[in-house]
Design an enzyme around this catalytic site. Sequence first.
Site, short mmCIF file in Angstrom:
data_model
loop_
_atom_site.label_atom_id
_atom_site.label_comp_id
_atom_site.label_asym_id
_atom_site.label_seq_id
_atom_site.Cartn_x
_atom_site.Cartn_y
_atom_site.Cartn_z
N TRP A 1 0.87 -1.17 0.00
CA TRP A 1 0.00 0.00 0.00
C TRP A 1 0.91 1.24 0.00
CZ3 TRP A 1 -0.14 3.78 3.89
CH2 TRP A 1 -1.10 4.77 3.70
N ASP B 1 -14.06 1.90 -5.34
CA ASP B 1 -12.96 1.53 -4.45
C ASP B 1 -13.06 0.07 -4.01
OD1 ASP B 1 -10.69 1.89 -2.91
OD2 ASP B 1 -11.43 3.68 -1.90
N ASP C 1 -2.48 5.71 -2.91
CA ASP C 1 -2.90 6.62 -1.84
C ASP C 1 -1.76 7.53 -1.43
OD1 ASP C 1 -5.53 6.01 -1.59
OD2 ASP C 1 -5.30 4.62 0.09
C1 GLA Z 1 -9.16 4.20 0.10
C2 GLA Z 1 -8.86 5.03 -1.13
C3 GLA Z 1 -8.81 6.48 -0.75
C4 GLA Z 1 -10.11 6.90 -0.11
C5 GLA Z 1 -10.43 6.00 1.07
C6 GLA Z 1 -11.82 6.26 1.60
O1 GLA Z 1 -8.09 4.23 0.99
O2 GLA Z 1 -7.68 4.61 -1.73
O3 GLA Z 1 -8.54 7.28 -1.87
O4 GLA Z 1 -11.12 6.82 -1.08
O5 GLA Z 1 -10.35 4.63 0.72
O6 GLA Z 1 -12.15 5.43 2.65
#
Ligand code: GLA
Length: 727
Positions: free
Chosen positions: A200, A479, A549
């Site tokens: 991640w 997502d 992220d």
């Molecule tokens: C994941 C996504 C983020 C956001 C969060 C929301 O981590 O990658 O961009 O949308 O979820 O909970």
Amino acid sequence: MLENNLIVVTGNQFQLNTKNTSYVMHNENGMLTHTYYGKRLPNVNHEYMAKRCRYNGDFQSNISANLPTLDNALLEYPVFGDGGITAPALEVLNSDGTNFAEIKVTGYNIIEGKPKIEGLPASYAEEGDNVKTLEVVTKDEVSGLEVRLYYAVFYDFDVITRFVKITNGGKNAVTLLRALSANLAFDNKGYDVISNYGTWAKERQIERTPLAHGATSVYSNCGSSSHGANPFLILAENTATEDFGEAVGMALAYSGNHRMTADLGRYGVVNMSAGIAADNFRWNLNSGESFSTPEVVMSFSANGLNALSQNFHKIVKNRVCRGAYRDARRPVLLNLWEACSFTFTEETVKSAADICAELGVELLVIDDGWFGQRNTDHCSLGDWYVNEEKIRGGLKPLCDYVNSKGLKLGIWFEPEMICPDSDLFRTKPEWAMKINGRKPTETRWQLMLDLTNPEVCDYIYSSIANILNGANIEYVKWDYNRTMAHIGSAFLKADQMGEYYHRYMLGLYGVLERLVTDFPNVLFEGCASGGGRFDIGMLYYTPQIWTSDDTDAVERAAIQYGTSFVYPMSSQSAHVSVCPNQQTGRSVSMQARHILALTGSFGYELAPEELTDKDKEYIKDFIKFYIENYDVFANGKYFRLSNPHTDEYAAFQYELNGNVIVGAMRLKTHAINLQTTIKLKGLEPDRVYTDVKTGDTYYGAQLMEYGLRINAASYTGDYQTVMWQLK
Ligand code: GLA
């Protein structure tokens, strides 16, 4: 000499040609052997290449003459049980408990264009495309198993895509234990394996290692293509660079468990393969039933890795991605996640819209938290109705307000999930993926839905369709924030559990297909805790994917570099966020953050009300510049100019019809910075290029052979970033 013949079959020879490459196979007494994949060859007899040392071309006598097994043969689709020690592409379990199959060529067909693979994402041919498909039919005479190998030749793309369809033509049921999409066998010339690993917030980190004996694999068994091992693999001559040398790449159009392997055997044969991971894969084939593998996209470059990647970019962008936004300009978006997490109301969104309109942002995205009782990540996944305590009045009036400011509105879903604390779970606990009698493992307080169950898929479809029909929502972020674990299903029977992972993918692709068909003007963006499911399979439905992220520009340099080995820049969502960065705590300049986010799907991930006037001016100008030059970012050739893992700079270049944009970030600063130049690529040597800002002119040859100079004196401090635009 090199006629435009995509598929030439002469005698026992099959030759496939793209503009710059040829792929040759021979039918050796029924056994399909691989002969050549490389630079374009004339359409002549290549049989001498197929006559290999210690292999006499006949399967039975090869075995009985006690020749060194089939490990020394270059088999197009090796089957388990033939005496070879290397990994097979196909393994079946017959009803008598044996595992052997012997497939021999019985015929072939040449198909105009390209057939669809039922239920699975794949590249496609459009009317007028120079695309043909070779179907080689092979059969096991004893069991009746029929294996059809498909090779779609995309002439103008220098790409061949492959998949396999297996039909049980016998009377008894068989079980597939392994059914890979493709195998590519050739002699080792001293290759390096280019693979990737990740976590991640650190996706697609590129590794290059010499090919060693045994199997080198990139694989995932967690139910998705994963952060950890993106489904692509490249073999390059060990002398190959970005600009020189031979390289062959495979990328799988699949979002589930996979295995990409380069296996160097004891006789120097390399078997490169791609397909669904065989771990825990079983597929029952009753008499008359068929199974189709996912597709693998394959390309060869004689001119280094940049050219190989550009082949992948071209096909993925133009013949994998679909829908209005394949070609239409993607809106500049601002996503509110990093700005407000779960705490917002309709007023937050409205005031963000006011500022976004002023800045030139075109799409405002409400991320997680707008539905059910979702005030934290502990609950409500599955309850896809608006939380009216947060969004008073519902989505429609809010959307109308946002639209009245000239902006589109987008929204977040995590459709494949269910929280134990949700109305959905309270009414349909059997829809969750779990093993009866065992406590299910939660990740982020959530379980997964059982997408092998069509009722669940219908629920997902209608939950999303309701929201999209209720307001003018023009973007969906799809997502997926956990991996599959301890899979169990209230829907499938015990003997189908080996099919679970793949059936899940078929369920997912089915829902996505319905949605993109029924909402053709909605821009769907994929996401999986960042870039945990960034693959050609998802790009068939969602033309862009949230790359990571991690929005730190420095980290992004390596992540986007790795992602660019296969995926076009238009598919990589990249956003400017605040500093110190929320993931790393690092601060870099506004300029650095903007330049590193320059892809075909550029945006922001911040609270607009916190911007200073100076920031706002910068953003306005930058968005204008981005939109003016969008074509270059979305459709230009992308060149990696450096390797951010090892070089002092992270540098990249876009080029489209003489428009050149170069970005470079200094990764290491020293007390004395040496004068540095960055060499550009793919320019016309005799053409004069003008620096748009300074008016300085250069010949293409100068820019490519000497490069642009980074002025060391005025260029100190970590992560200083520059951009040049040349025309
Ligand atoms: C994941 C996504 C983020 C956001 C969060 C929301 O981590 O990658 O961009 O949308 O979820 O909970």
